[in-house]
Structure formats: C-alpha cells, structure tokens
Design a protein around this motif. Sequence first.
Motif, PDB file in Angstrom:
ATOM      1  N   VAL A  12      14.865   0.166  -7.695  1.00 13.23           N
ATOM      2  CA  VAL A  12      15.575   0.597  -6.441  1.00 13.23           C
ATOM      3  C   VAL A  12      17.211   0.789  -6.561  1.00 13.23           C
ATOM      4  CG1 VAL A  12      16.232   0.022  -3.869  1.00 13.23           C
ATOM      5  CG2 VAL A  12      13.933  -0.617  -4.830  1.00 13.23           C
ATOM      6  N   VAL A  13      17.458   1.997  -6.154  1.00  9.23           N
ATOM      7  CA  VAL A  13      19.071   2.357  -6.333  1.00  9.23           C
ATOM      8  C   VAL A  13      19.739   2.299  -5.068  1.00  9.23           C
ATOM      9  CG1 VAL A  13      20.581   4.092  -7.136  1.00  9.23           C
ATOM     10  CG2 VAL A  13      18.387   3.821  -8.291  1.00  9.23           C
ATOM     11  N   ASN A  14      20.663   1.493  -4.911  1.00  9.66           N
ATOM     12  CA  ASN A  14      21.277   1.274  -3.583  1.00  9.66           C
ATOM     13  C   ASN A  14      21.992   2.737  -3.050  1.00  9.66           C
ATOM     14  OD1 ASN A  14      24.123   1.020  -2.218  1.00  9.66           O
ATOM     15  ND2 ASN A  14      23.031  -0.978  -1.792  1.00  9.66           N
ATOM     16  N   ARG A  15      21.965   2.897  -1.775  1.00  7.04           N
ATOM     17  CA  ARG A  15      22.289   4.299  -1.213  1.00  7.04           C
ATOM     18  C   ARG A  15      23.563   4.783  -1.636  1.00  7.04           C
ATOM     19  NH1 ARG A  15      20.094   4.753   4.654  1.00  7.04           N
ATOM     20  NH2 ARG A  15      18.289   3.617   4.505  1.00  7.04           N
ATOM     21  N   GLY A  16      24.347   3.507  -1.996  1.00  8.99           N
ATOM     22  CA  GLY A  16      25.761   3.859  -2.212  1.00  8.99           C
ATOM     23  C   GLY A  16      26.053   4.295  -3.698  1.00  8.99           C
TER      24      GLY A  16
ATOM     25  N   ALA B 128       9.507  11.885  -2.648  1.00 11.39           N
ATOM     26  CA  ALA B 128       8.014  11.192  -2.541  1.00 11.39           C
ATOM     27  C   ALA B 128       8.152  10.231  -1.455  1.00 11.39           C
ATOM     28  CB  ALA B 128       7.865  10.717  -3.946  1.00 11.39           C
ATOM     29  N   GLN B 129       6.701   9.832  -0.788  1.00  8.78           N
ATOM     30  CA  GLN B 129       6.525   9.101   0.090  1.00  8.78           C
ATOM     31  C   GLN B 129       6.130   7.853  -0.613  1.00  8.78           C
ATOM     32  OE1 GLN B 129       3.582  11.236   2.570  1.00  8.78           O
ATOM     33  NE2 GLN B 129       5.211  11.488   4.015  1.00  8.78           N
ATOM     34  N   TRP B 130       6.334   6.516   0.138  1.00  6.87           N
ATOM     35  CA  TRP B 130       5.993   5.411  -0.324  1.00  6.87           C
ATOM     36  C   TRP B 130       4.477   5.264  -1.114  1.00  6.87           C
ATOM     37  CZ3 TRP B 130       7.470   1.389  -2.986  1.00  6.87           C
ATOM     38  CH2 TRP B 130       6.513   0.501  -3.041  1.00  6.87           C
TER      39      TRP B 130
ATOM     40  N   ILE C 141       9.073  -4.370   0.125  1.00  4.90           N
ATOM     41  CA  ILE C 141       7.645  -3.734  -0.020  1.00  4.90           C
ATOM     42  C   ILE C 141       6.733  -3.836   1.397  1.00  4.90           C
ATOM     43  CG2 ILE C 141       5.356  -3.994  -1.388  1.00  4.90           C
ATOM     44  CD1 ILE C 141       7.260  -5.169  -3.534  1.00  4.90           C
ATOM     45  N   SER C 142       6.896  -4.980   2.185  1.00  5.80           N
ATOM     46  CA  SER C 142       6.267  -5.386   3.198  1.00  5.80           C
ATOM     47  C   SER C 142       6.875  -4.026   4.300  1.00  5.80           C
ATOM     48  CB  SER C 142       6.603  -6.553   3.849  1.00  5.80           C
ATOM     49  OG  SER C 142       6.168  -7.612   2.908  1.00  5.80           O
ATOM     50  N   ALA C 143       8.075  -3.955   4.341  1.00  7.61           N
ATOM     51  CA  ALA C 143       8.330  -2.696   5.302  1.00  7.61           C
ATOM     52  C   ALA C 143       7.934  -1.444   4.740  1.00  7.61           C
ATOM     53  CB  ALA C 143      10.174  -2.690   5.106  1.00  7.61           C
ATOM     54  N   TRP C 144       7.782  -1.004   3.554  1.00  8.66           N
ATOM     55  CA  TRP C 144       7.470   0.242   3.127  1.00  8.66           C
ATOM     56  C   TRP C 144       5.895   0.360   3.489  1.00  8.66           C
ATOM     57  CZ3 TRP C 144      10.354  -0.404  -2.095  1.00  8.66           C
ATOM     58  CH2 TRP C 144      11.931  -0.192  -1.890  1.00  8.66           C
ATOM     59  N   ASP C 145       5.255  -0.950   3.301  1.00  4.74           N
ATOM     60  CA  ASP C 145       3.807  -0.841   3.346  1.00  4.74           C
ATOM     61  C   ASP C 145       3.590  -0.699   4.834  1.00  4.74           C
ATOM     62  OD1 ASP C 145       3.027  -1.336   0.771  1.00  4.74           O
ATOM     63  OD2 ASP C 145       2.716  -3.351   0.795  1.00  4.74           O
TER      64      ASP C 145
ATOM     65  N   GLY D 162      23.562  -6.319  -7.493  1.00  3.13           N
ATOM     66  CA  GLY D 162      22.576  -6.008  -6.696  1.00  3.13           C
ATOM     67  C   GLY D 162      22.244  -4.559  -6.160  1.00  3.13           C
ATOM     68  N   LEU D 163      22.985  -3.528  -6.632  1.00  3.42           N
ATOM     69  CA  LEU D 163      22.996  -2.184  -6.589  1.00  3.42           C
ATOM     70  C   LEU D 163      21.662  -1.765  -7.033  1.00  3.42           C
ATOM     71  CD1 LEU D 163      26.788  -1.279  -6.730  1.00  3.42           C
ATOM     72  CD2 LEU D 163      25.269  -1.632  -4.565  1.00  3.42           C
ATOM     73  N   LEU D 164      21.090  -2.213  -8.298  1.00  2.00           N
ATOM     74  CA  LEU D 164      20.056  -1.886  -8.743  1.00  2.00           C
ATOM     75  C   LEU D 164      19.236  -2.932  -9.020  1.00  2.00           C
ATOM     76  CD1 LEU D 164      19.644   0.941 -10.231  1.00  2.00           C
ATOM     77  CD2 LEU D 164      20.585  -0.186 -12.556  1.00  2.00           C
ATOM     78  N   ALA D 165      18.023  -2.948  -8.551  1.00  3.88           N
ATOM     79  CA  ALA D 165      16.828  -3.791  -8.795  1.00  3.88           C
ATOM     80  C   ALA D 165      15.639  -3.536  -8.583  1.00  3.88           C
ATOM     81  CB  ALA D 165      17.162  -5.066  -7.452  1.00  3.88           C
ATOM     82  N   LYS D 166      14.473  -4.423  -8.798  1.00  3.78           N
ATOM     83  CA  LYS D 166      13.245  -4.304  -8.301  1.00  3.78           C
ATOM     84  C   LYS D 166      12.984  -4.420  -7.135  1.00  3.78           C
ATOM     85  CE  LYS D 166      11.437  -4.091 -12.974  1.00  3.78           C
ATOM     86  NZ  LYS D 166      10.567  -3.101 -13.194  1.00  3.78           N
ATOM     87  N   PRO D 167      11.975  -3.884  -6.274  1.00  2.00           N
ATOM     88  CA  PRO D 167      11.735  -3.720  -5.151  1.00  2.00           C
ATOM     89  C   PRO D 167      11.436  -5.517  -4.549  1.00  2.00           C
ATOM     90  CG  PRO D 167      10.431  -2.119  -5.725  1.00  2.00           C
ATOM     91  CD  PRO D 167      11.292  -2.907  -7.113  1.00  2.00           C
ATOM     92  N   SER D 168      12.303  -5.730  -3.425  1.00  3.04           N
ATOM     93  CA  SER D 168      12.024  -7.185  -3.074  1.00  3.04           C
ATOM     94  C   SER D 168      10.728  -7.266  -2.271  1.00  3.04           C
ATOM     95  CB  SER D 168      13.163  -7.559  -2.050  1.00  3.04           C
ATOM     96  OG  SER D 168      13.165  -6.917  -0.711  1.00  3.04           O
ATOM     97  N   ALA D 169      10.329  -8.325  -2.061  1.00  2.61           N
ATOM     98  CA  ALA D 169       8.876  -8.609  -1.163  1.00  2.61           C
ATOM     99  C   ALA D 169       9.093  -8.012   0.336  1.00  2.61           C
ATOM    100  CB  ALA D 169       8.588 -10.276  -1.115  1.00  2.61           C
TER     101      ALA D 169
END
Length: 97
Positions: free
Chosen positions: A31-35, A15-17, A70-74, A60-67
């Motif tokens: 968010v799931v870390n790529r590792g 899916a896209q952002w 979100i800014s980068a994805w927006d 920190g390998l599993l977390a809610k999206p950080s600000a």
Amino acid sequence: MKTTREELAVQVDVAQWSWLRAHLERGGLIVVNRGLDLVEVGVSIASDDTAVVGDWIQTGLLAKPSAEQISAWDANEEISFSTLIISPYVLIQEQKP
C-alpha cells in the motif's frame, strides 16, 4: 538496465479490490500512501533505493495492507486502486471516492 519514470508511468493501471485479492493472498501487495507519487515509489523500488524506501516504510507511507484496510476493502469491493507492478510486488494506492 535502469527503469525510468516514463516507462513506469505508462504502466499505471486501475483495478478494483476483487481483482487484487489474489495478490494479497501471495503477500505481494504494498500500500502506497496517497501523499506519495505512485510512479516515484515504483522508480525507487525498481532502482533498489533502500534509503528512500526504508524511510517510507519507517514512517508508514509504504506498508503491507493492515487487517483494518483488508476488512474495509472486503466490505466494499467497488473501491478502486491505482496500481503499478514492480515484480514481485503490486503497488496499490486507494483512489479518492
């Protein structure tokens, strides 16, 4: 009923952002870390493996999206994610460009 790895593996999608933004608004994105293996994370959450999931959260390998995320994805809505729905959550893992 136990969710198997095979059952979840066929449910992984891309899916896209812009398609995921609504899930962010309701607080359902994780968010799931790529590792980590996305399907393995899904199996652990679905089977309520609190020890493993708790370790991923603490490291920190599993977390809610950080600000910052979100800014980068927006700023770049063309970013693609591998996704897996483990209700009520949508697990996302940013794909490599």
